[in-house]
Scaffold this motif. Structure first.
Motif, PDB file in Angstrom:
ATOM      1  N   LEU A 103       0.823  -1.206   0.000  1.00 30.90           N
ATOM      2  CA  LEU A 103       0.000   0.000   0.000  1.00 30.90           C
ATOM      3  C   LEU A 103       0.858   1.257   0.000  1.00 30.90           C
ATOM      4  O   LEU A 103       2.050   1.208   0.298  1.00 30.90           O
ATOM      5  CB  LEU A 103      -0.920   0.007   1.229  1.00 30.90           C
ATOM      6  CG  LEU A 103      -1.806  -1.218   1.450  1.00 30.90           C
ATOM      7  CD1 LEU A 103      -2.497  -1.116   2.802  1.00 30.90           C
ATOM      8  CD2 LEU A 103      -2.831  -1.346   0.330  1.00 30.90           C
ATOM      9  N   THR A 104       0.225   2.378  -0.306  1.00 32.52           N
ATOM     10  CA  THR A 104       0.902   3.662  -0.184  1.00 32.52           C
ATOM     11  C   THR A 104       1.109   3.976   1.291  1.00 32.52           C
ATOM     12  O   THR A 104       0.489   3.361   2.167  1.00 32.52           O
ATOM     13  CB  THR A 104       0.078   4.788  -0.823  1.00 32.52           C
ATOM     14  OG1 THR A 104      -1.163   4.919  -0.095  1.00 32.52           O
ATOM     15  CG2 THR A 104      -0.225   4.497  -2.290  1.00 32.52           C
ATOM     16  N   GLU A 105       1.982   4.934   1.584  1.00 28.44           N
ATOM     17  CA  GLU A 105       2.255   5.285   2.975  1.00 28.44           C
ATOM     18  C   GLU A 105       0.995   5.797   3.668  1.00 28.44           C
ATOM     19  O   GLU A 105       0.740   5.480   4.837  1.00 28.44           O
ATOM     20  CB  GLU A 105       3.368   6.337   3.030  1.00 28.44           C
ATOM     21  CG  GLU A 105       3.837   6.676   4.434  1.00 28.44           C
ATOM     22  CD  GLU A 105       4.567   5.526   5.113  1.00 28.44           C
ATOM     23  OE1 GLU A 105       4.783   5.604   6.343  1.00 28.44           O
ATOM     24  OE2 GLU A 105       4.914   4.548   4.431  1.00 28.44           O
ATOM     25  N   GLU A 106       0.198   6.572   2.939  1.00 30.66           N
ATOM     26  CA  GLU A 106      -1.032   7.120   3.520  1.00 30.66           C
ATOM     27  C   GLU A 106      -2.008   6.009   3.898  1.00 30.66           C
ATOM     28  O   GLU A 106      -2.595   6.018   4.990  1.00 30.66           O
ATOM     29  CB  GLU A 106      -1.693   8.087   2.543  1.00 30.66           C
ATOM     30  CG  GLU A 106      -2.987   8.706   3.066  1.00 30.66           C
ATOM     31  CD  GLU A 106      -3.639   9.625   2.063  1.00 30.66           C
ATOM     32  OE1 GLU A 106      -4.704  10.188   2.389  1.00 30.66           O
ATOM     33  OE2 GLU A 106      -3.114   9.784   0.951  1.00 30.66           O
ATOM     34  N   ARG A 107      -2.181   5.038   3.001  1.00 26.10           N
ATOM     35  CA  ARG A 107      -3.104   3.941   3.277  1.00 26.10           C
ATOM     36  C   ARG A 107      -2.545   2.998   4.346  1.00 26.10           C
ATOM     37  O   ARG A 107      -3.300   2.413   5.125  1.00 26.10           O
ATOM     38  CB  ARG A 107      -3.403   3.184   1.988  1.00 26.10           C
ATOM     39  CG  ARG A 107      -4.375   3.940   1.083  1.00 26.10           C
ATOM     40  CD  ARG A 107      -4.522   3.296  -0.259  1.00 26.10           C
ATOM     41  NE  ARG A 107      -5.544   3.960  -1.059  1.00 26.10           N
ATOM     42  CZ  ARG A 107      -5.667   3.818  -2.367  1.00 26.10           C
ATOM     43  NH1 ARG A 107      -4.829   3.015  -3.032  1.00 26.10           N
ATOM     44  NH2 ARG A 107      -6.618   4.461  -3.022  1.00 26.10           N
ATOM     45  N   THR A 108      -1.229   2.867   4.384  1.00 24.30           N
ATOM     46  CA  THR A 108      -0.612   2.054   5.429  1.00 24.30           C
ATOM     47  C   THR A 108      -0.927   2.622   6.797  1.00 24.30           C
ATOM     48  O   THR A 108      -1.327   1.891   7.719  1.00 24.30           O
ATOM     49  CB  THR A 108       0.917   1.986   5.234  1.00 24.30           C
ATOM     50  OG1 THR A 108       1.213   1.262   4.036  1.00 24.30           O
ATOM     51  CG2 THR A 108       1.585   1.289   6.413  1.00 24.30           C
ATOM     52  N   LYS A 109      -0.775   3.921   6.948  1.00 27.82           N
ATOM     53  CA  LYS A 109      -1.051   4.564   8.233  1.00 27.82           C
ATOM     54  C   LYS A 109      -2.540   4.479   8.576  1.00 27.82           C
ATOM     55  O   LYS A 109      -2.910   4.348   9.748  1.00 27.82           O
ATOM     56  CB  LYS A 109      -0.584   6.021   8.196  1.00 27.82           C
ATOM     57  CG  LYS A 109       0.932   6.168   8.137  1.00 27.82           C
ATOM     58  CD  LYS A 109       1.358   7.628   8.105  1.00 27.82           C
ATOM     59  CE  LYS A 109       2.879   7.748   8.107  1.00 27.82           C
ATOM     60  NZ  LYS A 109       3.337   9.156   8.070  1.00 27.82           N
TER      61      LYS A 109
END
Length: 241
Positions: A103-109
């Motif tokens: 996932l992207t960093e935003e979706r990971t968080k």
């Protein structure tokens, strides 16, 4: 918001008996569904981490928020059963590595923020509004080892399943989150002793990629034929029936 429908299983159970020896034909089961705005749910979680803080820049706020999310995740991971694509994970760094790899960093968080007990606050409030009747001595709570039911009910941790896949034939990424948690409806006696009258099996479905509404589902089932009913208009079964 809580219109349910009996699942018709009573007939199939009519010839079986529970531990108390009475027929299980009137062990009613009802299912409920409530859509939830995923953005509102995430904002509620963020506010819980940022309450009482002030920042001069958005970057400072973002860094502090992630720090608090990660600290809480470290505390909550041992309290739950987490699986990603069918594999169980107990190491927080491994979880983070798998999520960042897909996932992207935003979706990971976003996913890490949902992997903690705070996400159950709103679903719990829904259950309380639907099934708690304080004037009748009925309350909603977690299943715990201190209940008046003794060893009959065993406490269960929240179970979280994450599915990260590619759709065929488009190759589009899909990330679905499923959170399961059991609760109970119990009555409180005059000496503060409690007795479980119904069990609530709650499931929360979240689509990380598509967003939109999360879907909260839960099933109400009576814990024992001797338990009194909590639905309006339904009479308590008479002894011997």
């Amino acid at each position: 918001c809580c219109a349910g429908k009996e699942d018709g299983a009573a007939g199939a159970l009519a010839r079986k008996h529970c531990g108390c020896g009475r027929p299980r034909g009137h062990l009613l089961e009802s299912e409920f569904a409530v859509p939830m705005d995923i953005n509102a749910l995430l904002q509620d979680l963020q506010r819980s981490f940022l309450r009482g803080t002030r920042f001069t820049t958005a970057s400072e706020c973002s860094q502090y928020l992630w720090k608090r999310i990660w600290e809480q995740f470290l505390l909550d991971l041992p309290r739950q059963k987490l699986r990603i694509n069918g594999r169980a994970y107990t190491n927080p760094m491994e979880v983070l590595s798998v999520l960042r790899g897909a996932l992207t960093e935003e979706r990971t968080k976003m996913v890490v923020m949902l992997l903690q007990q705070g996400v159950l606050a709103v679903p719990y409030e829904v259950l309380v509004r639907c099934h708690s009747k304080q004037d009748a001595g009925l309350f909603v709570g977690e299943i715990n080892s201190h209940s008046g039911d003794g060893p009959r009910l065993k406490p269960e941790s929240a179970a979280i399943d994450i599915s990260i896949t590619r759709e065929v034939p488009t190759g589009s990424l899909r990330c679905a989150l499923c959170i399961k948690k059991g609760f109970r409806v119990f009555e409180l006696g005059p000496t503060s002793d409690d007795h479980t009258v119904a069990l609530l099996d709650m499931t929360l479905h979240v689509d990380i990629i598509k967003g939109g509404n999360a879907l909260m589902l839960w099933k109400w089932r009576r814990a024992c034929p001797h338990a009194r009913c909590i639905f309006p208009g339904e009479k308590t079964p008479e002894p011997g029936r």
